[in-house]
Design an enzyme around this catalytic site. Structure first.
Site, short mmCIF file in Angstrom:
data_model
loop_
_atom_site.label_atom_id
_atom_site.label_comp_id
_atom_site.label_asym_id
_atom_site.label_seq_id
_atom_site.Cartn_x
_atom_site.Cartn_y
_atom_site.Cartn_z
N ASP A 111 127.73 -79.84 58.94
CA ASP A 111 126.80 -78.56 59.01
C ASP A 111 127.02 -77.83 57.94
O ASP A 111 128.11 -77.21 57.33
CB ASP A 111 127.26 -77.67 60.16
CG ASP A 111 126.42 -76.44 60.72
OD1 ASP A 111 126.20 -76.80 61.90
OD2 ASP A 111 126.01 -75.87 60.03
N ASP A 202 119.95 -78.63 58.76
CA ASP A 202 121.53 -78.19 58.14
C ASP A 202 122.47 -79.13 58.84
O ASP A 202 123.57 -78.72 58.42
CB ASP A 202 121.66 -76.80 57.65
CG ASP A 202 122.47 -76.30 59.05
OD1 ASP A 202 121.99 -76.48 60.25
OD2 ASP A 202 123.19 -75.39 58.61
N GLU A 203 122.18 -79.98 59.44
CA GLU A 203 122.99 -80.19 60.47
C GLU A 203 123.01 -81.90 60.82
O GLU A 203 121.76 -82.42 60.87
CB GLU A 203 122.93 -79.71 62.10
CG GLU A 203 124.17 -79.36 62.65
CD GLU A 203 123.61 -78.82 64.11
OE1 GLU A 203 124.58 -79.19 65.04
OE2 GLU A 203 122.83 -77.92 64.01
N CYS A 588 107.17 -68.59 63.35
CA CYS A 588 106.53 -67.74 64.36
C CYS A 588 105.44 -67.18 63.79
O CYS A 588 105.41 -66.66 62.50
CB CYS A 588 107.44 -66.55 64.59
SG CYS A 588 106.59 -65.34 65.69
N CYS A 591 105.50 -63.11 63.23
CA CYS A 591 106.30 -62.26 62.25
C CYS A 591 106.76 -63.24 61.17
O CYS A 591 107.51 -62.85 60.05
CB CYS A 591 107.32 -61.61 62.92
SG CYS A 591 108.44 -62.84 63.60
N HIS A 606 113.58 -64.76 70.67
CA HIS A 606 112.37 -64.43 69.84
C HIS A 606 111.11 -64.11 70.70
O HIS A 606 110.47 -63.20 70.45
CB HIS A 606 112.38 -65.28 68.67
CG HIS A 606 111.51 -64.91 67.64
ND1 HIS A 606 112.06 -64.04 66.50
CD2 HIS A 606 110.21 -65.13 67.46
CE1 HIS A 606 110.92 -63.69 65.65
NE2 HIS A 606 109.81 -64.42 66.19
N HIS A 610 108.72 -60.69 71.27
CA HIS A 610 107.10 -60.50 71.50
C HIS A 610 106.69 -60.31 72.65
O HIS A 610 105.54 -59.28 72.57
CB HIS A 610 106.52 -61.76 70.70
CG HIS A 610 106.83 -62.03 69.32
ND1 HIS A 610 106.66 -60.97 68.22
CD2 HIS A 610 107.34 -63.03 68.48
CE1 HIS A 610 107.06 -61.22 66.99
NE2 HIS A 610 107.48 -62.41 66.99
N1 DCP Z 1 118.47 -70.67 61.77
C1 DCP Z 1 117.40 -70.04 62.11
N2 DCP Z 1 117.56 -68.89 63.25
C2 DCP Z 1 118.44 -68.90 63.89
C3 DCP Z 1 119.59 -69.76 63.51
C4 DCP Z 1 119.64 -70.37 62.32
O1 DCP Z 1 116.09 -69.96 61.45
N3 DCP Z 1 118.52 -68.19 64.91
C5 DCP Z 1 118.42 -71.38 60.49
C6 DCP Z 1 118.97 -70.56 59.35
C7 DCP Z 1 120.18 -71.24 59.13
C8 DCP Z 1 120.01 -72.49 59.35
O2 DCP Z 1 119.03 -72.55 60.56
O3 DCP Z 1 120.82 -71.16 57.59
C9 DCP Z 1 121.02 -73.39 59.93
O4 DCP Z 1 121.71 -72.66 61.16
P1 DCP Z 1 123.38 -72.50 61.37
O5 DCP Z 1 123.48 -72.03 62.79
O6 DCP Z 1 123.78 -73.87 61.20
O7 DCP Z 1 123.81 -71.35 60.55
P2 DCP Z 1 124.05 -71.31 59.17
O8 DCP Z 1 124.07 -72.62 58.22
O9 DCP Z 1 123.30 -70.36 58.37
O10 DCP Z 1 125.54 -70.76 59.16
P3 DCP Z 1 127.07 -71.54 59.37
O11 DCP Z 1 127.90 -71.51 58.30
O12 DCP Z 1 127.72 -70.92 60.55
O13 DCP Z 1 126.46 -72.99 59.83
MG MG Z 2 124.92 -74.32 59.30
#
Ligand code: DCP
Ligand code: MG
Length: 673
Positions: A111, A202-203, A588, A591, A606, A610
């Site tokens: 991740d 990202d995962e 979305c 927004c 979200h 709205h």
């Molecule tokens: N994302 C998004 N809306 C959300 C949560 C996440 O658009 N409500 C997007 C932005 C993040 C990406 O997805 O960068 C990956 O989500 P993660 O939960 O893995 O969060 P991050 O990678 O940002 O942080 P972490 O270090 O906790 O993994």
């Molecule tokens: Mg992440």
């Protein structure tokens, strides 16, 4: 609102009502350990109190409380004889599940750290070390770890985040960039498992069993090497978890975030020790509601306690739900790479300005039936979803003897379902067809006819099924999730095998609050009615999962038809701009917030924003219409002089985007005039 001990208290009795105000953004993410949670809760509470959003949250809480009371009452009625019977059932089931334990595979979950924020910092290094968030005043997609120390996190409205961290820098999203970097990371993943499973941009999940064996190195080394390669390739850090199954690997990748890893050996004792004190909420699929129910009804806080309370779980829940809980208690999860899945449902829904005009409602149904026919699939179960003016979600389903596909047939049966609800004031109608005649569709005589395979999710820039979260998780089938023992409800949602991501208890067992409402029959066959006071992350989350599986961009779209109430001035200004849809299943349309399909709870939050926003607008609009000219003038004048500061603030919002500020619906109604 609910206190942690499950008791209720109104804000007048409770001097600290924010303590029980839980939203998705008061739940801690990685990097938020030292955060003053109460302070965050207080800010969130105070900024939303009195708003439509808040009212909706309260309704959801009230419903959950009712559910908890109901389940407590049922548990209290269990005699010692019954409990000892279910103890035997649980013991047997634990042994059977234990026999399925597979410690032969190694799974790695990777991740990216603060993904969008990290990508933005890469292109603008001056952001380094400063608290920043990617998103807008309406909604934050993510925040870097500096900002998280203030309690700022993904899914939080930007204006609340700014209140928590006045220095916060906002950066708009740039989805093209994230996809580019995601592709770079995936090139690396491919080297370790060519069949890796991407769960979102990202995962990913990688089966590293073979690569470990071929190279004679451990999971620890592979994880280190992979993380280094990702950094070299993309300039971004990531965190990894290695474990005998995917469920545990995901939990592990979060432990040493950011830029860390945690490896759980393929050893039963190690797994049991790990799981023993693990809070249940850490498990994918156990969301806010399931957590509350397990805690407040059964006193279960850790995974180990699932086993200790096995008899009660088996007594109260359906087989599959109880199995899932027991599996969690044993630290079991999926170890195979699932085959691509066939589409299990078609759904479509329309949101419109609130109306109780029967003719209009039937017209909506007609349009939806036509949408369904376009898909060319034949199904046997038809589900009607309604969202009332007060955001209550109701579902009725019918399972037919024959497969249907024509819009006439769909409309005929859907009309019966709708009729049973009339008169009603609605803001949304949805239809879903499930239980397809797969054989027929797999070998269509008409080559232009869509096959189920056509509906397989293609995913975003991934060769795997990005949206197919269900198959990433526990393989335990949850087709009985809705079929809680206390009801005759058996709405078929077998496709929502969403243990790892959904909220199993909520979806299934919420319908049973009012047994009288739970079932009725009609001539067709069995019809179930589920009344829900919009415990939306659940039901909505569930349908989002369904839609992801479908991989069709028109599914899951919330179309906002505003032309239905010609006298509604707010509605008549409608155009494309007012329609709420997830563009490309990501963005979305209102927004511009980008949110991957896998963010089920956040997406629901979200769309709730709205909807609440529209409700506020509608109410303001209709209230304004009934005001006399004089009253309007007085109000306008009063506003004019009284809210200089507010106007300044609004100007700020105007500069930041064309969309009306989201805090308008957070605001108390009388502040709108
Ligand atoms: N994302 C998004 N809306 C959300 C949560 C996440 O658009 N409500 C997007 C932005 C993040 C990406 O997805 O960068 C990956 O989500 P993660 O939960 O893995 O969060 P991050 O990678 O940002 O942080 P972490 O270090 O906790 O993994
Ligand atoms: Mg992440």
């Amino acid at each position: 609102m609910e206190r942690s001990d499950g008791e209720c208290a109104s804000s007048s009795e409770n001097p600290r009502p924010w303590q029980s105000y839980h939203t998705v953004y008061t739940n801690a993410k990685a990097g938020m350990d030292g955060v003053d949670k109460e302070k965050v809760q207080k800010v969130v509470y105070e900024m939303s109190k009195g708003s439509k959003y808040f009212e909706n949250e309260e309704r959801k809480e009230a419903f959950i409380r009712q559910k908890i009371e109901h389940m407590r009452a049922r548990c209290a009625k269990l005699t010692s004889l019954v409990i000892s019977h279910y103890q035997k059932v649980a013991d047997k089931r634990i042994l059977e599940l234990e026999a399925t334990r597979d410690l032969s595979r190694s799974w790695l979950h990777v991740d990216m750290d603060a993904f969008y924020a990290a990508v933005e910092t890469l292109s603008n290094p001056s952001l380094k070390g400063k608290p920043m968030a990617v998103g807008t005043m309406s909604m934050i997609c993510t925040a870097n770890y500096e900002a998280r120390r203030f309690g700022v996190r993904a899914a939080m409205p930007g204006f609340i985040a700014r209140k928590l961290c006045p220095e916060l820098i906002f950066v708009p999203t740039n989805f093209t960039k994230y996809t580019y970097y995601s592709d770079l990371t995936r090139k690396v993943f491919c080297k370790y498992d060519p069949n890796f499973m991407a769960a979102s941009l990202d995962e990913a999940y990688l089966d590293i069993t073979e690569v470990c064996r071929e190279r004679g190195i451990s999971g620890i080394e592979i994880a280190e090497e992979l993380r280094t390669s990702v950094y070299e390739e993309a300039g971004l850090t990531c965190s990894a978890g290695v474990a005998p199954n995917r469920l545990l690997a995901k939990v592990c990748s979060d432990i040493n975030k950011p830029n860390g890893q945690f490896v759980l050996p393929n050893d039963r004792m190690a797994v049991m020790t790990f799981i023993s004190s693990l809070p249940i909420r850490k498990i994918g699929g156990i969301g806010k509601v399931t957590e509350h129910i397990l805690r407040d009804v059964f006193g279960i806080n850790t995974c180990e306690e699932m086993l200790q309370k096995g008899s009660l779980l088996c007594a109260v829940f359906s087989h599959s739900t109880a199995d899932f809980f027991l599996s969690v208690g044993l630290g079991l999860g999926s170890t195979n790479t699932p085959q691509a899945r066939f589409r299990k449902s078609i759904s479509s829904e329309r949101t419109f300005s609130v109306t109780e005009d029967k003719a209009l409602l039937y017209r909506k149904l007609e349009m939806l039936s036509a949408d369904m026919q376009k898909e060319g699939l034949r199904g046997r179960t038809l589900t009607l979803k309604l969202k009332t003016a007060s955001f209550e979600v109701r579902t009725r389903a019918v399972t037919l003897q024959k497969y249907i596909s024509s819009s006439e047939d769909i409309l005929k049966h859907a009309s019966v379902l709708l009729k049973a609800e009339l008169p009603v004031s609605l803001r949304l109608i949805g239809l879903r067809v499930t239980q397809f005649n797969e054989d027929k569709v797999r070998a269509p005589s008409d080559p232009t006819q869509k096959t189920l395979t056509n509906f397989m999710t293609s995913g975003h820039a991934s060769k795997k099924i990005v949206g197919d979260q269900n198959s990433l998780g526990s393989d335990i089938n949850d087709d009985c999730l809705i079929d809680d023992k206390e009801t005759s409800v058996s709405l078929d949602v077998s496709e929502t095998n969403n243990y790892e991501f959904g909220d199993p208890v909520c979806d299934n067992s919420l319908p049973d609050l009012n047994d009288e409402n739970c079932s009725f029959s009609n001539k067709i066959s069995e019809v179930e009615k589920i009344h829900e006071n919009e415990v939306s992350p659940l039901l909505e989350g569930n349908s989002l999962v369904l839609r992801q599986e479908e991989g069709s961009c028109c599914d899951g779209v919330e179309e906002v038809d505003k032309d239905t109430t010609p006298d509604n001035k707010v509605g008549t200004s409608s155009n494309q701009k007012d329609q709420f849809i997830w563009l490309d299943d990501y963005k979305c349309s209102l927004c511009g917030t980008e949110m991957p399909p896998s963010f089920i709870e956040e997406r629901q939050e979200h769309s709730d924003f709205h909807l609440a926003e529209r409700l506020q607008k509608e109410e303001s609009g209709s209230d304004l219409r009934i005001l006399t000219h004089m009253e309007r003038c007085v109000r306008t004048q009063r506003d004019h002089s009284a809210s200089h500061r507010k106007r300044k603030k609004q100007k700020l919002f105007e500069k930041e985007g064309t969309h009306i500020p989201i805090d308008m619906f957070f605001a108390k109604r009388n502040r709108n005039f």
